[in-house]
Structures are given as structure tokens and as C-alpha cells.
Design a protein around this motif. Structure first.
Motif, PDB file in Angstrom:
ATOM      1  N   SER A   1      17.542   5.072   8.346  1.00 55.46           N
ATOM      2  CA  SER A   1      16.593   4.174   9.009  1.00 55.46           C
ATOM      3  C   SER A   1      15.185   4.340   8.440  1.00 55.46           C
ATOM      4  O   SER A   1      14.471   3.352   8.263  1.00 55.46           O
ATOM      5  N   ILE A   2      14.794   5.545   8.111  1.00 59.50           N
ATOM      6  CA  ILE A   2      13.485   5.758   7.484  1.00 59.50           C
ATOM      7  C   ILE A   2      13.446   5.084   6.115  1.00 59.50           C
ATOM      8  O   ILE A   2      12.474   4.408   5.770  1.00 59.50           O
ATOM      9  N   THR A   3      14.518   5.232   5.347  1.00 57.22           N
ATOM     10  CA  THR A   3      14.585   4.636   4.007  1.00 57.22           C
ATOM     11  C   THR A   3      14.497   3.114   4.082  1.00 57.22           C
ATOM     12  O   THR A   3      13.719   2.490   3.344  1.00 57.22           O
ATOM     13  N   VAL A   4      15.284   2.502   4.979  1.00 56.18           N
ATOM     14  CA  VAL A   4      15.247   1.041   5.127  1.00 56.18           C
ATOM     15  C   VAL A   4      13.856   0.586   5.554  1.00 56.18           C
ATOM     16  O   VAL A   4      13.323  -0.384   5.023  1.00 56.18           O
ATOM     17  N   HIS A   5      13.266   1.297   6.499  1.00 63.99           N
ATOM     18  CA  HIS A   5      11.945   0.927   7.003  1.00 63.99           C
ATOM     19  C   HIS A   5      10.912   1.005   5.877  1.00 63.99           C
ATOM     20  O   HIS A   5      10.070   0.107   5.739  1.00 63.99           O
ATOM     21  N   ILE A   6      10.969   2.044   5.064  1.00 67.41           N
ATOM     22  CA  ILE A   6      10.041   2.178   3.934  1.00 67.41           C
ATOM     23  C   ILE A   6      10.274   1.060   2.919  1.00 67.41           C
ATOM     24  O   ILE A   6       9.314   0.445   2.428  1.00 67.41           O
ATOM     25  N   ILE A   7      11.535   0.779   2.599  1.00 67.69           N
ATOM     26  CA  ILE A   7      11.842  -0.296   1.649  1.00 67.69           C
ATOM     27  C   ILE A   7      11.325  -1.637   2.185  1.00 67.69           C
ATOM     28  O   ILE A   7      10.688  -2.404   1.458  1.00 67.69           O
ATOM     29  N   HIS A   8      11.591  -1.901   3.460  1.00 66.37           N
ATOM     30  CA  HIS A   8      11.176  -3.180   4.046  1.00 66.37           C
ATOM     31  C   HIS A   8       9.648  -3.321   4.048  1.00 66.37           C
ATOM     32  O   HIS A   8       9.120  -4.343   3.611  1.00 66.37           O
ATOM     33  N   ASN A   9       8.966  -2.307   4.545  1.00 65.48           N
ATOM     34  CA  ASN A   9       7.497  -2.390   4.588  1.00 65.48           C
ATOM     35  C   ASN A   9       6.910  -2.474   3.180  1.00 65.48           C
ATOM     36  O   ASN A   9       5.927  -3.175   2.968  1.00 65.48           O
ATOM     37  N   SER A  10       7.518  -1.791   2.229  1.00 62.79           N
ATOM     38  CA  SER A  10       7.052  -1.871   0.843  1.00 62.79           C
ATOM     39  C   SER A  10       7.215  -3.282   0.293  1.00 62.79           C
ATOM     40  O   SER A  10       6.326  -3.791  -0.401  1.00 62.79           O
ATOM     41  N   ALA A  11       8.351  -3.914   0.598  1.00 66.23           N
ATOM     42  CA  ALA A  11       8.575  -5.290   0.146  1.00 66.23           C
ATOM     43  C   ALA A  11       7.556  -6.233   0.785  1.00 66.23           C
ATOM     44  O   ALA A  11       6.985  -7.097   0.101  1.00 66.23           O
ATOM     45  N   VAL A  12       7.302  -6.062   2.073  1.00 67.87           N
ATOM     46  CA  VAL A  12       6.321  -6.908   2.754  1.00 67.87           C
ATOM     47  C   VAL A  12       4.943  -6.721   2.132  1.00 67.87           C
ATOM     48  O   VAL A  12       4.240  -7.700   1.842  1.00 67.87           O
ATOM     49  N   ILE A  13       4.555  -5.482   1.910  1.00 60.45           N
ATOM     50  CA  ILE A  13       3.239  -5.205   1.313  1.00 60.45           C
ATOM     51  C   ILE A  13       3.161  -5.780  -0.096  1.00 60.45           C
ATOM     52  O   ILE A  13       2.136  -6.340  -0.490  1.00 60.45           O
ATOM     53  N   PHE A  14       4.224  -5.664  -0.857  1.00 60.66           N
ATOM     54  CA  PHE A  14       4.246  -6.251  -2.195  1.00 60.66           C
ATOM     55  C   PHE A  14       3.944  -7.747  -2.130  1.00 60.66           C
ATOM     56  O   PHE A  14       3.114  -8.261  -2.874  1.00 60.66           O
ATOM     57  N   PHE A  15       4.619  -8.452  -1.198  1.00 60.41           N
ATOM     58  CA  PHE A  15       4.403  -9.893  -1.091  1.00 60.41           C
ATOM     59  C   PHE A  15       3.025 -10.219  -0.522  1.00 60.41           C
ATOM     60  O   PHE A  15       2.424 -11.236  -0.898  1.00 60.41           O
ATOM     61  N   VAL A  16       2.498  -9.379   0.344  1.00 63.03           N
ATOM     62  CA  VAL A  16       1.134  -9.582   0.848  1.00 63.03           C
ATOM     63  C   VAL A  16       0.142  -9.467  -0.308  1.00 63.03           C
ATOM     64  O   VAL A  16      -0.747 -10.305  -0.461  1.00 63.03           O
ATOM     65  N   TYR A  17       0.278  -8.428  -1.127  1.00 63.06           N
ATOM     66  CA  TYR A  17      -0.629  -8.259  -2.263  1.00 63.06           C
ATOM     67  C   TYR A  17      -0.439  -9.374  -3.289  1.00 63.06           C
ATOM     68  O   TYR A  17      -1.409  -9.849  -3.879  1.00 63.06           O
ATOM     69  N   LEU A  18       0.793  -9.794  -3.499  1.00 64.27           N
ATOM     70  CA  LEU A  18       1.059 -10.902  -4.419  1.00 64.27           C
ATOM     71  C   LEU A  18       0.381 -12.167  -3.916  1.00 64.27           C
ATOM     72  O   LEU A  18      -0.293 -12.877  -4.689  1.00 64.27           O
ATOM     73  N   TYR A  19       0.506 -12.441  -2.631  1.00 66.11           N
ATOM     74  CA  TYR A  19      -0.141 -13.597  -2.028  1.00 66.11           C
ATOM     75  C   TYR A  19      -1.662 -13.477  -2.164  1.00 66.11           C
ATOM     76  O   TYR A  19      -2.341 -14.458  -2.480  1.00 66.11           O
ATOM     77  N   LYS A  20      -2.175 -12.276  -1.919  1.00 70.80           N
ATOM     78  CA  LYS A  20      -3.620 -12.050  -2.035  1.00 70.80           C
ATOM     79  C   LYS A  20      -4.101 -12.356  -3.454  1.00 70.80           C
ATOM     80  O   LYS A  20      -5.160 -12.966  -3.639  1.00 70.80           O
ATOM     81  N   MET A  21      -3.334 -11.951  -4.458  1.00 67.83           N
ATOM     82  CA  MET A  21      -3.730 -12.174  -5.850  1.00 67.83           C
ATOM     83  C   MET A  21      -3.629 -13.638  -6.248  1.00 67.83           C
ATOM     84  O   MET A  21      -4.458 -14.136  -6.997  1.00 67.83           O
ATOM     85  N   ILE A  22      -2.622 -14.338  -5.737  1.00 65.68           N
ATOM     86  CA  ILE A  22      -2.364 -15.708  -6.176  1.00 65.68           C
ATOM     87  C   ILE A  22      -3.100 -16.746  -5.336  1.00 65.68           C
ATOM     88  O   ILE A  22      -3.726 -17.647  -5.875  1.00 65.68           O
ATOM     89  N   ALA A  23      -3.018 -16.613  -4.020  1.00 68.13           N
ATOM     90  CA  ALA A  23      -3.446 -17.703  -3.148  1.00 68.13           C
ATOM     91  C   ALA A  23      -4.851 -17.566  -2.580  1.00 68.13           C
ATOM     92  O   ALA A  23      -5.470 -18.575  -2.246  1.00 68.13           O
ATOM     93  N   LEU A  24      -5.333 -16.370  -2.428  1.00 69.84           N
ATOM     94  CA  LEU A  24      -6.642 -16.211  -1.798  1.00 69.84           C
ATOM     95  C   LEU A  24      -7.741 -16.300  -2.839  1.00 69.84           C
ATOM     96  O   LEU A  24      -7.604 -15.792  -3.952  1.00 69.84           O
ATOM     97  N   PRO A  25      -8.838 -16.939  -2.469  1.00 75.01           N
ATOM     98  CA  PRO A  25      -9.963 -17.044  -3.430  1.00 75.01           C
ATOM     99  C   PRO A  25     -10.540 -15.671  -3.737  1.00 75.01           C
ATOM    100  O   PRO A  25     -10.582 -14.786  -2.884  1.00 75.01           O
ATOM    101  N   LYS A  26     -11.011 -15.514  -4.925  1.00 74.16           N
ATOM    102  CA  LYS A  26     -11.569 -14.229  -5.375  1.00 74.16           C
ATOM    103  C   LYS A  26     -12.969 -14.059  -4.840  1.00 74.16           C
ATOM    104  O   LYS A  26     -13.738 -14.895  -4.662  1.00 74.16           O
TER     105      LYS A  26
END
Length: 178
Positions: A153-178
Motif C-alpha cells: 500500500s505504501i508503494t502504490v501510494h508513492i507511485i500514484h502520488n508521484s504520477a499525479v505530481i509528474f502530471f501537475v508539473y507537466l501541466y505547469k510547464m505546458i499550460a501555465l503562463p511563465k
């Protein structure tokens, strides 16, 4: 941890935190997460369709506001560590290591899985992610129940939160104004 180690004298193993079968547990975690990803995607699609149809515009969550506004590598590193490692470990120790076993003794496995998962999802305070987090919570409790170990459960939770953070940062880089 205090209660497990000092009050109940069960130690970390009493919470299911042991490295006894760590390779097996990590393999189970990866398999479990890969199994639920399509389910999470379908739930999110249904949620987004529901939002579109209803015209409801959910407010930005505080966590995402902080992540989007973070400036500098040190702040990003600390926030990333909190969300991807420290938070999941702390949440799993409480929800699956402490709360779930307490409720399982009183109301049974199925009801305890549902109750702890609902509370887990509600505490994330986001109507948009309630159902995906509920599904994730069910998986986390199920993995803990089936293995007797917190590692999956710790491993899944870390993987899931890491994936979410990856997509948040990706969105921040692509979609949000600099």
C-alpha cells in the motif's frame, strides 16, 4: 508509530511494516496499481463528463495552488518529497496500519475497507478526486488485507502520488503562463 511501539508493544511489524517479503510486496503493488489505473481513468472521465454536464466549476485545490506557485528548486524538492514520499507513508501508517485494523475488528473486512476508504477520500477535500481516491483507498486496504504488509500500500501510494505530481508539473510547464 508511538502507539504501536510504546502503548501496544506491537512494534512496526504489528502495523504490517516489515521488509520480510519486500520484493514480493513491491511486485504485488506494481501489479495492483497497473490493474487499477484503467479504473481510475474511467472514473475520472465520468467525473469530468459529470462536471461538464452540470456546469460545475470546482475550485482549485490548495495543494495544487501551492505546487503551481512554487518557485525555486529547493521548494519544489521539498514539496515533491512531502507529496510523493512522506505524505503517503504517514497516511498509510494511519489509515491502513492503524485505523483499518481497528475497524476490521469491530465491523469486518469489507465494511472496514469501505469506511476507511471513504474517510481517506473525504479527507483529501476535493469533490473531483473523491471517487478516484475512494477507489485507490479500496485497493490500498485490499492489498494490506491480502498481504498483511504495509509495503504494497505504501508503494502504490508513492507511485500514484508521484504520477499525479509528474502530471501537475507537466501541466505547469505546458499550460501555465511563465
Amino acid at each position: 508509530l508511538y502507539f504501536a511501539v510504546n502503548k501496544f508493544k506491537s512494534g512496526l511489524a504489528g502495523l504490517g511494516l516489515t521488509l520480510k517479503n519486500v520484493k514480493r510486496d513491491i511486485g504485488i503493488a506494481i501489479g495492483g496499481y497497473l490493474t487499477i489505473v484503467p479504473v481510475l481513468a474511467i472514473i475520472m472521465i465520468i467525473v469530468f463528463i459529470g462536471l461538464k454536464v452540470s456546469g460545475y466549476e470546482p475550485p482549485e485545490t490548495k495543494a495544487f495552488e501551492i505546487l503551481y506557485g512554487a518557485k525555486g528548486p529547493k521548494i519544489l524538492f521539498v514539496l515533491t518529497a512531502l507529496v510523493t514520499v512522506i505524505g503517503p507513508i504517514a497516511e498509510e501508517l494511519f489509515f491502513r496500519g492503524f485505523a483499518y485494523p481497528v475497524f476490521r475488528k469491530r465491523i469486518g473486512v469489507r465494511n472496514a475497507i469501505l469506511l476507511v476508504s471513504v474517510v481517506f477520500a473525504m479527507l483529501h477535500m476535493n469533490i473531483v478526486s473523491f471517487f478516484p481516491i475512494l477507489a485507490l483507498g479500496v485497493l490500498l486496504a485490499y492489498l494490506y488485507e491480502k498481504t498483511g504488509s504495509m509495503i504494497p500500500s505504501i508503494t502504490v501510494h508513492i507511485i500514484h502520488n508521484s504520477a499525479v505530481i509528474f502530471f501537475v508539473y507537466l501541466y505547469k510547464m505546458i499550460a501555465l503562463p511563465k
